[in-house]
Design an enzyme around this catalytic site. Structure first.
Site, PDB file in Angstrom:
ATOM      1  N   HIS A 164       0.808  -1.213   0.000  1.00 18.96           N
ATOM      2  CA  HIS A 164       0.000   0.000   0.000  1.00 18.96           C
ATOM      3  C   HIS A 164       0.845   1.268   0.000  1.00 18.96           C
ATOM      4  O   HIS A 164       0.316   2.360  -0.225  1.00 18.96           O
ATOM      5  CB  HIS A 164      -0.939   0.004   1.209  1.00 18.96           C
ATOM      6  CG  HIS A 164      -2.004  -1.037   1.125  1.00 18.96           C
ATOM      7  ND1 HIS A 164      -3.297  -0.766   0.751  1.00 18.96           N
ATOM      8  CD2 HIS A 164      -1.955  -2.372   1.346  1.00 18.96           C
ATOM      9  CE1 HIS A 164      -4.008  -1.886   0.762  1.00 18.96           C
ATOM     10  NE2 HIS A 164      -3.213  -2.878   1.118  1.00 18.96           N
ATOM     11  N   ASP A 373       3.676   9.423  -1.400  1.00 20.02           N
ATOM     12  CA  ASP A 373       2.499   8.640  -1.018  1.00 20.02           C
ATOM     13  C   ASP A 373       2.300   7.508  -2.008  1.00 20.02           C
ATOM     14  O   ASP A 373       2.466   7.710  -3.226  1.00 20.02           O
ATOM     15  CB  ASP A 373       1.250   9.527  -1.004  1.00 20.02           C
ATOM     16  CG  ASP A 373       0.284   9.163   0.105  1.00 20.02           C
ATOM     17  OD1 ASP A 373       0.357   8.024   0.606  1.00 20.02           O
ATOM     18  OD2 ASP A 373      -0.538  10.013   0.491  1.00 20.02           O
TER      19      ASP A 373
END
Length: 473
Positions: A164, A373
């Site tokens: 993730h 991110d």
């Protein structure tokens, strides 16, 4: 007592529920907030599946239990393991290293040993509840050793792992002590999913250079001769459910109330983040404060709502960050607030999805400006919920930038350019913002959470070959 077994087993660091102790001492479990839980709900809906993870409390784990049709298997962590495996190796070694060393990574041998023990505990728990030939979907950087440890126990399983967060370039990854062990751990899987192509390429290059493993296209040949595919499968959100919520009369009315509570500003800016140094909150506040000081934004007509969900508050880097952000908010409001008007409305808490949908719908411009991110689902949530003429300012270093190409893209490290991008989004004609928003909505709808889950599972079942839909491209 023999555990029931399942054809689909999910394992992640945390269970998808949080414990709440009532006044009478009774325990209730409630769905956790966060992108992973939201994403996996669609995978598990209508299936008999088990989810293995930590309950969030130190000590002996609760017995396995059912909640909302899911069989949940808690993993226990002692206080030392919380310190060493979770706060230490996972979040003070791997997290900063995988996010381009925005803050320095810390290396401790006892942390690494604890990580190995916990990964073995997860592997053992998965083995107990996985039916013969079951599909196992492992998640994230806390469980990178589980694939090989699990394969050693249960070679009959189909094992997938999804990252993730970013996977760093090999020049950064090779700083990690025991780096080869993590790569070998991951190569125990049949398929490895990453958020973007660059992350998958970074992993394959690390295998090639550090393990001398043969790499051809997306496929790495593991030390045991197995072929493992590593490719991008970008995560998403439940677009249909969120769009229905965002366009409901109740949400639209609440959005009007939120703007009124903020003093009906001409421009309502919005930031929604975990309180994490990777999210670029300090850079965002600096840019906003300078825009007010420069006179390019009027503090009487502009509001920035910054929602910062508390995160990892026992770690020193996060405590320091919290103080820095609160000081920055205080400084901006002290310099520019008028009676009854505060240019920054700062809330260090989380909100239920119904309220978040209304907050998104109320905003004119969302500032999603992480320094690094993996994906950033806030960007996709905002696009789904926002008004047609709203605008998204998005960091080039968020995985979502690869899909949301019509956002107002920025380099958050460059505060001057960030300021220019924010004002460009505010000043853009409504027609331009509508065109950009329509394009981004199409991109999110084309790859919603259901498509993500189906694509991952198809890739896992087909690995190491391409699944049919990808090989046909």
């Amino acid at each position: 007592m023999t555990s029931p077994t399942f054809d689909l087993v999910i394992a992640a660091n945390r269970l998808p529920v949080d414990k709440e102790v009532a006044e009478d001492g009774s325990i209730e479990w409630h769905r956790s907030p966060g992108g992973l839980v939201t994403a996996m709900e669609s995978v598990m809906r209508g299936r008999e599946a088990a989810w293995i993870g930590w309950s969030g409390d130190a000590g002996d784990p609760p017995e396995p239990f059912e909640e909302n049709g899911m069989y949940l298997v808690p993993i226990g962590l002692s206080e030392d393991e919380v310190t060493n495996y979770y706060e230490g190796y996972s979040n003070d070694t791997l997290w900063p290293l995988y996010h381009d060393v925005i803050v320095p990574a810390t290396f401790r041998r006892r942390w690494r040993s604890s990580y190995e023990r916990l990964n073995q505990r997860f592997a053992d728990a998965v083995s107990e509840v996985a039916a013969p030939g079951a599909t196992v979907w492992l998640h994230d950087y806390q469980l990178q050793r589980v694939p090989s440890l699990l394969r050693a126990i249960r070679p009959d399983l189909r094992i997938g792992w999804f990252n993730h967060i970013p996977f760093p370039p090999v020049e950064i990854f090779m700083q990690l002590p025991g780096r080869e062990t993590l790569l070998e751990g991951l190569l125990g899987a049949d398929f490895l999913g990453f958020q973007v192509r660059a992350d998958a390429a970074n992993f394959r290059e690390a295998c090639r250079r550090l393990l001398r493993a043969p790499v051809k296209g997306d496929v790495v040949t593991a030390p045991d001769g197995r072929r493992v595919r590593a490719a991008a499968v970008p995560i998403s959100i439940d677009v249909e459910e969120l769009r229905e919520l965002a366009t409901s009369p109740e949400t639209l009315q609440r959005a009007k109330e939120i703007r009124a509570e903020m003093g009906d500003p001409e421009v309502l800016l919005l930031g929604v983040d975990r309180l994490d140094y990777t999210k670029g909150i300090r850079h965002r506040l600096k840019a906003y404060g300078e825009l007010l000081a420069d006179g390019r934004l009027d503090p009487r007509k502009t509001r920035l709502v910054q929602i910062a969900t508390p995160s990892r508050e026992r770690l020193q880097a996060y405590r320091v960050l919290r103080g820095q952000i609160e000081q920055a908010v205080g400084r901006i409001n002290g310099d520019h607030a008028d009676f009854g008007d505060t240019p920054v409305v700062y809330m260090r808490r989380s909100f239920p999805k119904e309220e978040m949908a209304a907050i998104y719908a109320a905003a004119d411009v969302a500032l999603v400006t992480p320094l690094r991110d993996g994906m950033n689902l806030v960007a996709k949530e905002f696009v789904t919920c926002a008004r047609d003429d709203a605008a998204l300012v998005l960091s080039e270093f968020a995985g979502a930038a690869g899909e949301l190409k019509r956002a107002y893209l920025c380099n958050p490290h460059d505060v001057d350019r960030l300021k220019q991008t924010i004002t460009a989004a505010i000043d853009a004609p409504a027609d331009e913002r509508r065109k950009r928003m329509r394009s981004m909505r199409r991109a999110v709808l084309a790859n919603d959470v259901h498509h993500w889950a189906e694509a991952f599972l198809a890739s896992l079942q087909a690995a190491p070959e391409l699944p049919a839909e990808e090989s046909a491209r």
